[in-house]
Scaffold this motif. Structure first.
Motif, PDB file in Angstrom:
ATOM      1  N   PHE A   1      -0.470   5.633  38.867  1.00 29.86           N
ATOM      2  CA  PHE A   1      -0.514   6.030  40.150  1.00 29.86           C
ATOM      3  C   PHE A   1       0.672   4.811  40.579  1.00 29.86           C
ATOM      4  O   PHE A   1       1.148   5.781  41.873  1.00 29.86           O
ATOM      5  N   SER A   2       1.630   4.415  39.883  1.00 32.02           N
ATOM      6  CA  SER A   2       2.818   4.171  40.698  1.00 32.02           C
ATOM      7  C   SER A   2       3.728   5.244  40.596  1.00 32.02           C
ATOM      8  O   SER A   2       4.049   5.772  40.385  1.00 32.02           O
ATOM      9  N   ARG A   3       4.541   4.492  41.944  1.00 36.61           N
ATOM     10  CA  ARG A   3       5.747   5.314  42.545  1.00 36.61           C
ATOM     11  C   ARG A   3       6.878   5.424  41.511  1.00 36.61           C
ATOM     12  O   ARG A   3       7.671   6.185  41.777  1.00 36.61           O
TER      13      ARG A   3
ATOM     14  N   SER B   1       5.311   1.390  36.284  1.00 36.32           N
ATOM     15  CA  SER B   1       3.967   2.354  35.360  1.00 36.32           C
ATOM     16  C   SER B   1       4.273   1.407  33.782  1.00 36.32           C
ATOM     17  O   SER B   1       3.674   1.467  33.011  1.00 36.32           O
TER      18      SER B   1
END
Lengths: 106, 165
Positions: free
Chosen positions: B22-24, B29
């Motif tokens: 879910f990291s932008r 990530s």
């Protein structure tokens, strides 16, 4: 026998691996960036590796650990080729968004 | 004590796995996946698989994730936002993975593994034992995997090479 009450049951490893595998599946379905998708595949491979090690360690048979070793080898080769493919795709298209890679769809 | 270590390691593993998804930014990530792999190595140590724990750290954190980091930095992907599809697409992804999770948990919940109580500590996971297995029973796959590595190396060099105009 009071020692065994503190030990981790094998079922917990099954649940942990299942959760980690499903997180990997979620990432593959959820993200559009091909590099993140490759990383989520790594996550799935790792969850299966962990379950293999757990079963190998609990049953006292080291075959599973050797299998994990070979899975690591294949994963490393897969990542090298996959990232080379992505780099050359990026050079052609200027993006790694997999929605752009739809030429083979029809 | 073992259970406490297992719980904290598992929480870290799952949390960093979720952060990976879910990291932008791609960089975050990659970093959280590195952390996740380190916690998996911790699980290996907990399972008395010392050789695999070290190999795991060397291969994954040392080689694979460095490769990922290099590619993310080389292609300058950190700023590219993950242009998402419609809401229904994300909902379908989440519900699909959630249903897979439900099915797997429901089917594995009732398994009885009565014979296996504890990780055996017979020195099975140390370098000596695994190496002996690797060089006697599994010698042929071991050698073949070296050929696989060589072909992967040649293939990736060929693929990543600039094409002549």
């Amino acid at each position: 026998m009071e020692q065994t009450a503190q030990l981790v049951p094998l079922n917990w490893y099954i649940f942990l691996s299942t959760s980690l595998f499903c997180i990997g599946v979620l990432g593959v379905l959820f993200r559009r960036n091909a590099i993140i998708i490759l990383m989520c595949i790594e996550l799935m491979l790792n969850s299966v590796n962990m379950l293999l090690v757990a079963f190998s360690s609990y049953s006292g048979n080291s075959d599973g650990q050797v299998f994990v070793f070979f899975i690591m080898v294949v994963a490393a080769a897969e990542v090298a080729v996959g990232l080379a493919l992505l780099a050359s795709l990026f050079r052609h298209l200027g993006t790694t968004n997999i929605d752009m890679l739809n030429k083979l769809k029809w | 004590m073992d259970q406490l270590i297992f719980f904290s390691l598992s929480a870290l593993t799952l949390l960093s796995g979720l952060l990976t998804v879910f990291s932008r930014k791609s960089m975050y990530s990659v970093l959280s996946l590195i952390f996740c792999l380190f916690t998996v190595a911790g699980h290996y140590i907990l399972l008395n698989a010392h050789f695999l724990a070290i190999t795991h750290i060397i291969v994954y954190a040392g080689a694979i994730m460095v490769l990922f980091l290099f590619v993310v930095m080389l292609l300058n992907l950190n700023t590219t936002s993950d242009k998402s599809k419609a809401f229904y697409f994300r909902a379908a992804a989440v519900s699909g993975a959630g249903m897979l999770f439900l099915v797997l948990i429901a089917s594995l919940k009732s398994t009885t593994l009565g014979a296996y109580y504890a990780p055996t500590d017979t020195g099975m996971g140390v370098v000596e034992h695994v190496g002996k297995r690797l060089f006697t029973d599994y010698l042929l796959p071991f050698e073949i995997s070296s050929i696989l590595f060589l072909s992967a190396m040649i293939g990736s060099v060929l693929l990543a090479k600039k094409e002549k105009k």
